[in-house]
Write a protein that holds these residues in place. Sequence first.
Motif, PDB file in Angstrom:
ATOM      1  N   ALA A  96      15.052  10.348  26.313  1.00  0.00           N
ATOM      2  CA  ALA A  96      14.446   9.530  27.357  1.00  0.00           C
ATOM      3  C   ALA A  96      13.520   8.490  26.744  1.00  0.00           C
ATOM      4  N   ARG A  97      12.775   8.855  25.738  1.00  0.00           N
ATOM      5  CA  ARG A  97      11.858   7.911  25.105  1.00  0.00           C
ATOM      6  C   ARG A  97      12.614   6.810  24.369  1.00  0.00           C
ATOM      7  N   MET A  98      13.786   7.110  23.858  1.00  0.00           N
ATOM      8  CA  MET A  98      14.577   6.111  23.128  1.00  0.00           C
ATOM      9  C   MET A  98      14.966   4.944  24.013  1.00  0.00           C
ATOM     10  N   VAL A  99      15.188   5.187  25.324  1.00  0.00           N
ATOM     11  CA  VAL A  99      15.551   4.102  26.230  1.00  0.00           C
ATOM     12  C   VAL A  99      14.350   3.543  26.969  1.00  0.00           C
ATOM     13  N   GLU A 100      13.164   4.093  26.688  1.00  0.00           N
ATOM     14  CA  GLU A 100      11.907   3.600  27.274  1.00  0.00           C
ATOM     15  C   GLU A 100      11.948   3.610  28.804  1.00  0.00           C
ATOM     16  N   ASP A 101      12.609   4.622  29.353  1.00  0.00           N
ATOM     17  CA  ASP A 101      12.672   4.756  30.810  1.00  0.00           C
ATOM     18  C   ASP A 101      12.704   6.242  31.123  1.00  0.00           C
ATOM     19  N   GLN A 102      11.718   6.721  31.873  1.00  0.00           N
ATOM     20  CA  GLN A 102      11.637   8.150  32.167  1.00  0.00           C
ATOM     21  C   GLN A 102      12.753   8.629  33.077  1.00  0.00           C
ATOM     22  N   ASN A 103      13.448   7.723  33.724  1.00  0.00           N
ATOM     23  CA  ASN A 103      14.534   8.099  34.629  1.00  0.00           C
ATOM     24  C   ASN A 103      15.922   7.956  33.998  1.00  0.00           C
ATOM     25  N   LYS A 104      15.933   7.645  32.694  1.00  0.00           N
ATOM     26  CA  LYS A 104      17.206   7.451  32.003  1.00  0.00           C
ATOM     27  C   LYS A 104      17.237   8.297  30.736  1.00  0.00           C
ATOM     28  N   LEU A 105      18.434   8.506  30.234  1.00  0.00           N
ATOM     29  CA  LEU A 105      18.639   9.205  28.964  1.00  0.00           C
ATOM     30  C   LEU A 105      19.530   8.351  28.067  1.00  0.00           C
ATOM     31  N   SER A 106      19.254   8.359  26.774  1.00  0.00           N
ATOM     32  CA  SER A 106      20.047   7.584  25.819  1.00  0.00           C
ATOM     33  C   SER A 106      21.382   8.279  25.543  1.00  0.00           C
ATOM     34  N   THR A 107      22.412   7.467  25.453  1.00  0.00           N
ATOM     35  CA  THR A 107      23.731   8.003  25.101  1.00  0.00           C
ATOM     36  C   THR A 107      24.120   7.645  23.673  1.00  0.00           C
ATOM     37  N   ARG A 108      23.154   7.312  22.858  1.00  0.00           N
ATOM     38  CA  ARG A 108      23.425   7.079  21.432  1.00  0.00           C
ATOM     39  C   ARG A 108      23.492   8.441  20.737  1.00  0.00           C
ATOM     40  N   PHE A 109      24.645   9.066  20.857  1.00  0.00           N
ATOM     41  CA  PHE A 109      24.794  10.432  20.369  1.00  0.00           C
ATOM     42  C   PHE A 109      24.723  10.519  18.848  1.00  0.00           C
ATOM     43  N   SER A 110      24.966   9.413  18.165  1.00  0.00           N
ATOM     44  CA  SER A 110      24.826   9.450  16.708  1.00  0.00           C
ATOM     45  C   SER A 110      23.376   9.667  16.312  1.00  0.00           C
ATOM     46  N   ASP A 111      22.455   9.009  17.031  1.00  0.00           N
ATOM     47  CA  ASP A 111      21.034   9.229  16.759  1.00  0.00           C
ATOM     48  C   ASP A 111      20.629  10.652  17.122  1.00  0.00           C
ATOM     49  N   MET A 112      21.170  11.167  18.236  1.00  0.00           N
ATOM     50  CA  MET A 112      20.864  12.533  18.625  1.00  0.00           C
ATOM     51  C   MET A 112      21.397  13.518  17.584  1.00  0.00           C
ATOM     52  N   ALA A 113      22.571  13.243  17.063  1.00  0.00           N
ATOM     53  CA  ALA A 113      23.141  14.137  16.055  1.00  0.00           C
ATOM     54  C   ALA A 113      22.273  14.171  14.802  1.00  0.00           C
ATOM     55  N   ASP A 114      21.739  13.002  14.413  1.00  0.00           N
ATOM     56  CA  ASP A 114      20.826  12.977  13.262  1.00  0.00           C
ATOM     57  C   ASP A 114      19.589  13.843  13.524  1.00  0.00           C
ATOM     58  N   LEU A 115      19.048  13.762  14.736  1.00  0.00           N
ATOM     59  CA  LEU A 115      17.877  14.570  15.081  1.00  0.00           C
ATOM     60  C   LEU A 115      18.214  16.061  15.030  1.00  0.00           C
ATOM     61  N   LEU A 116      19.411  16.444  15.466  1.00  0.00           N
ATOM     62  CA  LEU A 116      19.806  17.852  15.413  1.00  0.00           C
ATOM     63  C   LEU A 116      19.883  18.348  13.978  1.00  0.00           C
ATOM     64  N   VAL A 117      20.442  17.540  13.091  1.00  0.00           N
ATOM     65  CA  VAL A 117      20.556  17.933  11.682  1.00  0.00           C
ATOM     66  C   VAL A 117      19.173  18.070  11.050  1.00  0.00           C
ATOM     67  N   GLU A 118      18.293  17.099  11.314  1.00  0.00           N
ATOM     68  CA  GLU A 118      16.968  17.141  10.724  1.00  0.00           C
ATOM     69  C   GLU A 118      16.148  18.320  11.276  1.00  0.00           C
ATOM     70  N   SER A 119      16.302  18.592  12.564  1.00  0.00           N
ATOM     71  CA  SER A 119      15.590  19.740  13.148  1.00  0.00           C
ATOM     72  C   SER A 119      16.082  21.042  12.543  1.00  0.00           C
ATOM     73  N   ASP A 120      17.382  21.154  12.321  1.00  0.00           N
ATOM     74  CA  ASP A 120      17.944  22.348  11.686  1.00  0.00           C
ATOM     75  C   ASP A 120      17.377  22.529  10.281  1.00  0.00           C
ATOM     76  N   TYR A 121      17.142  21.412   9.584  1.00  0.00           N
ATOM     77  CA  TYR A 121      16.578  21.497   8.236  1.00  0.00           C
ATOM     78  C   TYR A 121      15.186  22.132   8.267  1.00  0.00           C
ATOM     79  N   TRP A 122      14.325  21.649   9.181  1.00  0.00           N
ATOM     80  CA  TRP A 122      12.962  22.175   9.227  1.00  0.00           C
ATOM     81  C   TRP A 122      12.933  23.607   9.757  1.00  0.00           C
ATOM     82  N   ALA A 123      13.891  23.963  10.599  1.00  0.00           N
ATOM     83  CA  ALA A 123      13.989  25.366  11.015  1.00  0.00           C
ATOM     84  C   ALA A 123      14.391  26.246   9.842  1.00  0.00           C
ATOM     85  N   GLY A 124      15.258  25.711   8.983  1.00  0.00           N
ATOM     86  CA  GLY A 124      15.652  26.455   7.780  1.00  0.00           C
ATOM     87  C   GLY A 124      14.495  26.659   6.828  1.00  0.00           C
TER      88      GLY A 124
END
Length: 592
Positions: free
Chosen positions: A431-459
């Motif tokens: 939601a913050r990526m599109v700067e609108d609280q009523n919308k969600l970003s569909t840039r799934f490549s950026d979301m996928a990067d966040l998932l990988v990085e989050s998995d790293y810190w969980a590891g």
Amino acid sequence: MTKKHIVPTEQLNWRCDLSFLPFTCTSEMTPLEDFVGQERAIRAIEFGLGVNKPGFNIFVTGLTGTGKTESDEFAHQRQAMIEELQKRQQQMMEALMEEANRNEFALRMTPSGIVLLPTKDGKPMQEAEFLALSAAEKKRLEEKRGDIEKRVEATLREGKKLEREIAEKLEKAETEAADYLVRNPLAELKEKYRDYPKVIAYLDGARHHVLENLQRFKGAEPSLPGLAVGAMPFGEPPSDPFLPYRVNVFVDNSDAQGPPIIVETNPTYHNLFGVIEKKPIMGGYVTDLTLIKAGSISKANGGYLVLYDRDVLANAGVWEALQRVIKNRELRIEEPGTFFGFMPPQGLRPEPIPTDTKVIMIGDPFLYRALANADPDFRETFKVKADFNFEIDRSQENIVAFACFISNYCNREGLRHFDSSGVARVIEHCARMVEDQNKLSTRFSDMADLLVESDYWAGKENAELVAERHVERAITEKIFRLNLIEKRLQEMITEGSVLVDVQGVVVGQVNGLAVYQLGDFSFGKPSRITAKTFMGRGGIVNIEREAKLSGKTAASALSSLTTAWMEIAPRPRSSTRSFPALRIFPSSKASP
């Protein structure tokens, strides 16, 4: 006046309600393999795929992120002919030798031909014996030699004639035997492909070619005794006698469950349109039909070809050639030099291949508009535009769909699954990526990067699941890696190198925020905005014309309006006073 514009602090940052996420871990969710919130684009693609007419290709915008045998009867027949030739040649030579002996000469076979030697007491004379003969005796022997030589020449001519007759009979027999061998297999194939005239014509042509080139299949042995095999031209490699009849399987989609779908990630000229390969031989190049290779358009014939516009435009000549194939609905495999007007060496020229390929181009919306404006044939080639939106509504349905996407991505990439708090933090970031609280970003490549990085810190914590704190750590660490310039500007403000007034009020001045975009990171820098006012010069003022943003037509219309205004406006009492100014604002920027 300003109270109604005040935003409460609790509304500055949207927080995802965990009640929207009815699960403990994303492993409990059904993995999502479909698009999220892209109904418009999906309907456009379905329309483009359903219309099977020329030009209805699809341009997708908005996304970034395959025995030589002769029968026994023929062998006996061939052997009988050769034995007959040998017998008759032997008879002719024996008769010639007897005649030479009767005339006091002997026949000798040498590499240069037949030699006649005078004899004495049945043995060839020595040179001294011949020189001791009288002149009359020498003359008599020379006359006999002349007669015998004529007889030898006649016998040799008769022998050559006999060889030709036997050779013709043998060739006829070989042709009949070969025709017998190929007739039955070809008859079966012609019956099988009787509904394909081109196949029938090819099989008939192959039969005639076999019968006219039987020497290809006879190996290195001479067909007749005493006849030398033709020498091979210097430098020419041994050829495959079956090469002209081999089948080059151009495209094999026999295992396909439906129409072929080809994604070409490297659309060079050869990869896309096919190539006739060559082999180096003795300083030159040779080719044959088996070296004709299919390109992606041929592999996708009858199906779908997916391309990326930037990759296509990066290869010289590919865009123009692709439009030509789409327009003519046929593919010609040729050297790229031919397309650019060069004269390449003469080689194979396969006949054009009819194509029925639906081309799906994925690209940037800005590039789509540039092509639509610059290329007159573009809109006739890609008549269907499927525009994927970079943002979707922040509905409960889409939030659950995002969770399903995270579940699928974790399964596919072998990541730790996310708990509900981790999923919520990821969605908040979208939601913050599109700067609108009523919308969600569909840039799934950026979301996928966040998932990988989050998995790293969980590891790093040896955590079993990815939680909110791990997602937050990933976001923070990424900002730290990228915000060097922002940090330096903040230090300059703190040091006083850059002055920013935040206290008091000044007429005509206000603090604004300039956004710096540095690739995948952006930040704001305070900037002062000033405004000046003055007494108008009279007439009508067009802000867009003053900023040189309006066209000639609008400027001309405004000039006419100004003239009319000057005529109807009241005259000032003093020449030193200015006319009242009437300001015209664009409708989208209306101002009181």
